[in-house]
Design a protein around this motif. Sequence first.
Motif, short mmCIF file in Angstrom:
data_model
loop_
_atom_site.label_atom_id
_atom_site.label_comp_id
_atom_site.label_asym_id
_atom_site.label_seq_id
_atom_site.Cartn_x
_atom_site.Cartn_y
_atom_site.Cartn_z
N GLY A 134 31.44 6.77 7.10
CA GLY A 134 31.88 8.07 6.64
C GLY A 134 32.07 8.16 5.13
N THR A 135 31.36 7.33 4.37
CA THR A 135 31.48 7.33 2.92
C THR A 135 30.36 8.15 2.28
N ARG A 136 30.64 8.62 1.07
CA ARG A 136 29.67 9.41 0.31
C ARG A 136 29.67 8.92 -1.13
N THR A 137 28.50 8.47 -1.61
CA THR A 137 28.38 7.92 -2.96
C THR A 137 27.34 8.71 -3.75
N VAL A 138 27.72 9.15 -4.95
CA VAL A 138 26.83 9.93 -5.80
C VAL A 138 26.49 9.12 -7.05
N SER A 139 25.19 9.02 -7.36
CA SER A 139 24.73 8.31 -8.55
C SER A 139 23.75 9.19 -9.32
N HIS A 140 23.58 8.87 -10.60
CA HIS A 140 22.66 9.61 -11.46
C HIS A 140 21.80 8.63 -12.26
N GLY A 141 20.68 9.13 -12.76
CA GLY A 141 19.85 8.28 -13.59
C GLY A 141 18.60 8.98 -14.06
N LEU A 142 17.69 8.19 -14.64
CA LEU A 142 16.42 8.68 -15.15
C LEU A 142 15.27 8.00 -14.42
N LEU A 143 14.21 8.76 -14.20
CA LEU A 143 13.05 8.29 -13.44
C LEU A 143 11.80 8.39 -14.29
N LYS A 144 10.94 7.34 -14.20
CA LYS A 144 9.62 7.38 -14.81
C LYS A 144 8.60 6.87 -13.79
N LEU A 145 7.47 7.56 -13.69
CA LEU A 145 6.39 7.14 -12.80
C LEU A 145 5.07 7.22 -13.56
N ARG A 146 4.18 6.30 -13.25
CA ARG A 146 2.85 6.33 -13.86
C ARG A 146 1.84 5.72 -12.91
N LYS A 147 0.72 6.37 -12.75
CA LYS A 147 -0.38 5.79 -11.98
C LYS A 147 -1.05 4.71 -12.82
N PRO A 148 -1.49 3.61 -12.16
CA PRO A 148 -1.29 3.31 -10.74
C PRO A 148 -0.11 2.35 -10.51
N GLY A 149 0.77 2.72 -9.59
CA GLY A 149 1.78 1.81 -9.07
C GLY A 149 2.91 1.41 -10.00
N MET A 150 3.29 2.26 -10.96
CA MET A 150 4.35 1.91 -11.89
C MET A 150 5.54 2.86 -11.72
N MET A 151 6.76 2.31 -11.80
CA MET A 151 7.94 3.17 -11.71
C MET A 151 9.14 2.50 -12.35
N VAL A 152 10.06 3.33 -12.85
CA VAL A 152 11.34 2.88 -13.36
C VAL A 152 12.41 3.81 -12.80
N TRP A 153 13.46 3.21 -12.19
CA TRP A 153 14.64 3.96 -11.78
C TRP A 153 15.80 3.38 -12.57
N ASP A 154 16.23 4.11 -13.60
CA ASP A 154 17.24 3.65 -14.54
C ASP A 154 18.55 4.39 -14.24
N TYR A 155 19.48 3.70 -13.58
CA TYR A 155 20.74 4.32 -13.18
C TYR A 155 21.72 4.36 -14.35
N THR A 156 22.53 5.41 -14.38
CA THR A 156 23.51 5.59 -15.45
C THR A 156 24.63 4.56 -15.36
N SER A 157 25.11 4.30 -14.15
CA SER A 157 26.23 3.39 -13.95
C SER A 157 25.76 1.93 -13.94
N ALA A 158 26.54 1.07 -14.59
CA ALA A 158 26.22 -0.36 -14.58
C ALA A 158 26.44 -0.98 -13.21
N ALA A 159 27.14 -0.28 -12.33
CA ALA A 159 27.38 -0.80 -10.98
C ALA A 159 26.15 -0.67 -10.10
N ASP A 160 25.18 0.17 -10.51
CA ASP A 160 23.96 0.37 -9.74
C ASP A 160 22.82 -0.41 -10.38
N PRO A 161 22.04 -1.15 -9.59
CA PRO A 161 20.91 -1.89 -10.17
C PRO A 161 19.79 -0.95 -10.58
N ASP A 162 19.08 -1.33 -11.64
CA ASP A 162 17.89 -0.60 -12.06
C ASP A 162 16.65 -1.27 -11.47
#
Length: 231
Positions: A67-95
Amino acid sequence: MSLSFALSLGLLCSSIELIAAPGAVESAPAADKTSASAVLASVQAFYDGTVDLSGGFKQTYVHQVYGTRTVSHGLLKLRKPGMMVWDYTSAADPDFYVDGQKLWVVEHDTRQVVSQKVDGNSNLAGAMKFLFGGQKLIKDFKVRMAPEKPAQTYAMPGHKVIELKPKEQNPHYKTLLLVVDDATGRVDSFVVRSQDNSTNHFVLTDVTINKGLDVKDFKYKVPKGYVETKA
């Protein structure tokens, strides 16, 4: 956050090469087939012309059992072929960094980096299928307009919600939802529902495409003071 969470992170990118193959859309009812086919076609048309994509994201994870709810934010980058970055704002979340051949999971709170090759890893292979699966993705899923309840829950003005359900049971997820802009065919939100009905809901903001993102932006250099472990 587990490595298999890359499956959730890769969902948006599946639309980059999504193809509405014959038989991909459930046959009943007829009205749903027409609508789902039209939505898929609009998604295909938008991402056919997309080489790279960037923007912000908001992630809401609801754990059904606890019954928990967690909200996170960050920046996303994608590029063909097969490249991505998920950069989270909080240091508690892995990038997450993927350059098409290698994945880096960066845990800033513990100053650890876990890296591994994309090839030969079942979890990463699954994520890459979502990212750039094309016809293979469609062969593995049934696609229809989302049922009324989730369609209302995740509705956005001027958007349609389609549901992708795996033809064979998958341990990571039960259904996937794409929230698609009527005017452009862009996926502005997506939802991954796990087998215990927990949900990962991503909403994208300030999306830009074809800005010439550099390949080097998707390679991660382990900084001084961090420990890298190769999985």
